[in-house]
Design a protein around this motif. Structure first.
Motif, PDB file in Angstrom:
ATOM      1  N   HIS A  31       0.809  -1.221   0.000  1.00  0.00           N
ATOM      2  CA  HIS A  31       0.000   0.000   0.000  1.00  0.00           C
ATOM      3  C   HIS A  31       0.844   1.273   0.000  1.00  0.00           C
ATOM      4  O   HIS A  31       0.286   2.369   0.000  1.00  0.00           O
ATOM      5  CB  HIS A  31      -0.923   0.030   1.225  1.00  0.00           C
ATOM      6  N   TYR A  33       2.457   2.381   2.464  1.00  0.00           N
ATOM      7  CA  TYR A  33       2.295   3.058   3.749  1.00  0.00           C
ATOM      8  C   TYR A  33       3.628   3.547   4.308  1.00  0.00           C
ATOM      9  O   TYR A  33       3.715   4.661   4.830  1.00  0.00           O
ATOM     10  CB  TYR A  33       1.634   2.121   4.767  1.00  0.00           C
ATOM     11  N   ARG A  59      -2.966  -0.046  -5.473  1.00  0.00           N
ATOM     12  CA  ARG A  59      -3.274   0.381  -4.104  1.00  0.00           C
ATOM     13  C   ARG A  59      -2.248   1.403  -3.627  1.00  0.00           C
ATOM     14  O   ARG A  59      -2.595   2.377  -2.944  1.00  0.00           O
ATOM     15  CB  ARG A  59      -3.312  -0.819  -3.170  1.00  0.00           C
ATOM     16  N   THR A  63      -2.817   5.320  -2.325  1.00  0.00           N
ATOM     17  CA  THR A  63      -2.330   5.840  -1.046  1.00  0.00           C
ATOM     18  C   THR A  63      -1.546   7.121  -1.242  1.00  0.00           C
ATOM     19  O   THR A  63      -1.750   8.115  -0.532  1.00  0.00           O
ATOM     20  CB  THR A  63      -1.442   4.795  -0.341  1.00  0.00           C
TER      21      THR A  63
END
Length: 237
Positions: A31, A33, A59, A63
């Motif tokens: 993701h 992150y 994805r 993000t």
């Protein structure tokens, strides 16, 4: 811009080893992150989020867009370090996969590591393979730590190309030179579990119709080492 991004304990610990203002790559970013978190807290950082599968790649793009970080985080689709140009980043993070896979990624992308000063690796298993690769390719083990998450204990290994080649014994490769010295509580938890698991495996190997003497010797030696390093814990019997 929404900057309310929280990381898992494991990823937050990894992020703590990334120096301020670094250009880095997160390989297998999912993701994205981790790179987004770092860049939200460090406006001088630049990141490349690499993903080999289209779903996680998309994805990661979402993000980055959500947090308004397209000027800092470049999401790329490709296999391992092939998403990089040579001399493009100073730090590489490879986390959340087996040690043998991390080793393969580093082997296949070794021509992209010309400017890399730091490799942060978090193997789920087979940490010694990662340490072996780092030492054989001119990196030192600069630091190590452990973190527990969802009932699992993970090791984080920091490789640096500063300071020359570091010689490690087989015992240090297995346990980690820093972890072997520090022996945090998670170290004892992990290796008590590993001792019991390897002891059961050893008994099964001995009962095989054609026992593999080489593997039996290796497991026996490792069990002896584990018992030695746990001997400082008075609770171990």
């Amino acid at each position: 811009m929404n900057n309310n991004l929280r990381l898992s304990n494991r990823l937050e610990k990894i992020a703590s080893f990334i120096a301020e203002g670094t250009t880095f790559a997160d390989i297998g970013s999912d993701h994205a992150y981790l790179p987004c978190y770092v860049c939200l807290h460090d406006r001088n950082a630049q990141a490349i989020a690499g993903e080999v599968r289209k779903g996680p790649f998309q994805r990661a793009q979402k993000t980055v867009s959500h947090f308004g970080l397209s000027n800092q985080v470049d999401v790329r689709l490709g296999d391992g370090l092939q998403v990089l140009q040579d001399c493009e980043v100073a730090s590489v993070i490879i986390a959340g996969m087996g040690g043998s896979l991390i080793k393969t990624i580093l082997d296949e992308g070794s021509d992209r590591l010309g400017s890399v000063e730091q490799i942060i690796a978090q193997p789920n298993i087979d940490e010694q393979s990662v340490r072996q690769w780092l030492i054989r390719h001119g990196f030192t083990i600069a630091d190590e730590t452990m973190v527990e998450e969802n009932g699992y204990i993970y090791e984080i290994v920091i490789g640096s190309n500063q300071g020359g080649i570091q010689e490690l014994t087989e015992k240090q490769l297995l346990f980690g030179p820093y972890l072997l010295k520090q022996k945090p509580e998670l170290f004892y938890q992990k290796w008590k579990h590993e001792h019991d698991k390897r002891a059961r495996t050893l008994e099964q190997m001995k009962k095989a119709s054609v026992p593999d003497d080489k593997k039996i010797t290796a497991f026996t030696n490792e069990l002896t080492w584990i018992e030695e390093v746990l001997s400082d814990d008075n609770g171990y019997a």
